[in-house]
Design an enzyme around this catalytic site. Structure first.
Site, short mmCIF file in Angstrom:
data_model
loop_
_atom_site.label_atom_id
_atom_site.label_comp_id
_atom_site.label_asym_id
_atom_site.label_seq_id
_atom_site.Cartn_x
_atom_site.Cartn_y
_atom_site.Cartn_z
N SER A 55 -5.50 3.43 4.88
CA SER A 55 -5.09 2.46 3.86
C SER A 55 -6.27 1.69 3.29
O SER A 55 -6.16 0.51 2.94
CB SER A 55 -4.04 1.49 4.40
OG SER A 55 -3.18 1.04 3.38
N SER A 80 0.79 -1.23 0.00
CA SER A 80 0.00 0.00 0.00
C SER A 80 0.82 1.27 0.00
O SER A 80 0.24 2.37 0.02
CB SER A 80 -0.96 0.00 1.19
OG SER A 80 -2.02 -0.90 0.98
#
Length: 306
Positions: free
Chosen positions: A143, A83
């Site tokens: 995220s 991520s």
């Protein structure tokens, strides 16, 4: 700087690893930056010790912007982006806003079919209108993967992240997939898809947060999202002395034990920040121990500064 050959496990006992990490200074006072050579030499063995402790492959790049000293440990090796790509995707959005090609208040309607795994914010927003600014914030601070997919769609897909990286001088980082393909098992070390290097990401953060790759207002917005990260409390941030600030973006992938954190570490007393990119992969160590290893990275970096 070239990477020294890492110490083997025979050369490093667990007691030696623990003692070395415990010896790192942890004060928050003013200090004078070490010369570049001394800074680099003091970190190499410490990073090798952390790597040995988790039985994986650790890549770290550091830029002390006060002295311009750099250090890397496996800094030019490829690691899964996970991520951490989201900071580049959101930066690309901000660049489009600057050019008048996008608006942060543009609305999207979230459908249940849009949801992908790990969407802590958007899972509760089904049927809601949500702005691009909210999507960027969710992708950066929580995220949220569904938010990241919407961000990617807004800029033209994964290839647009690669293209944006090239515009800021990064010829290495590439994004080829979005969720769910992004997190599927890949042969780490051989694949080039969805990969980066610690050195590349340190340079990217310097360009987009401290440099002129983005306009001042965009840099301030990006910095605010980095500082608002809620997924890194046990990673780089956990290794900092009191009074320091950490603006970061984390990443994880269960396939290979990949556990990443990239960010800017702001010391107290107005000292310029330290940029760190830490990527850990190919380890079966428990998740909490992988996070602790990244906290140790920050701890020894601060100790090496002087």
């Amino acid at each position: 700087m070239s990477t020294r050959r890492p110490l083997t496990r025979r050369q490093l006992t667990r007691r030696q690893v623990t003692a070395r990490l415990a010896a790192a200074p942890f004060g928050a006072g003013l200090f004078q930056p070490k010369p570049a050579g001394a800074f680099a030499a003091s970190l190499q063995n410490d990073l090798a010790a952390i790597e040995a402790k988790v039985s994986g492959r650790l890549g770290v790049a550091v830029l002390d912007t006060a002295s311009q000293a750099r250090i890397d440990y496996r800094g030019n090796e490829r690691f899964p982006l996970c991520s951490t790509f989201k900071v580049l995707a959101v930066s690309a959005v901000l660049k489009r806003v600057e050019a008048g090609r996008e608006h942060l208040d543009r609305g999207f309607v979230l459908k249940r079919a849009d949801l992908v795994a790990y969407s802590p914010v958007l899972k509760d927003r089904i049927g809601d209108a949500i702005t691009l600014a909210e999507l960027c914030a969710a992708a950066m601070t929580e995220s949220d993967n569904t938010a990241a997919d919407f961000v990617l769609k807004s800029i033209g897909g994964p290839a647009a992240v690669t293209a944006y990286a090239r515009t800021i001088g990064d010829m290495v980082t590439r994004l080829d997939n979005n969720e769910p393909l992004f997190s599927r098992n890949k042969p780490v070390g051989l694949a080039k898809a969805d990969m980066t290097t610690p050195m590349a990401m340190v340079n990217d953060l310097q360009a987009i947060v401290l440099g002129d790759a983005l306009a001042p207002s965009s840099r301030e917005q990006l910095k605010a999202w980095l500082l608002g990260c809620k997924t890194g409390d046990k990673r780089l941030r956990a290794g900092l002395p009191a009074g320091w600030q950490c603006g970061e973006k984390t990443g994880s992938d269960a396939s290979h034990g990949s556990t990443n954190d990239i960010g800017l570490l702001w010391p107290p007393q107005q000292r310029p920040p330290v940029i760190v990119a830490a990527y850990l992969t190919q380890t079966k160590t428990k998740y909490e121990d992988r996070e602790a290893a990244l906290a140790d990275v920050a701890r020894v970096v601060v100790g090496a500064l002087g």
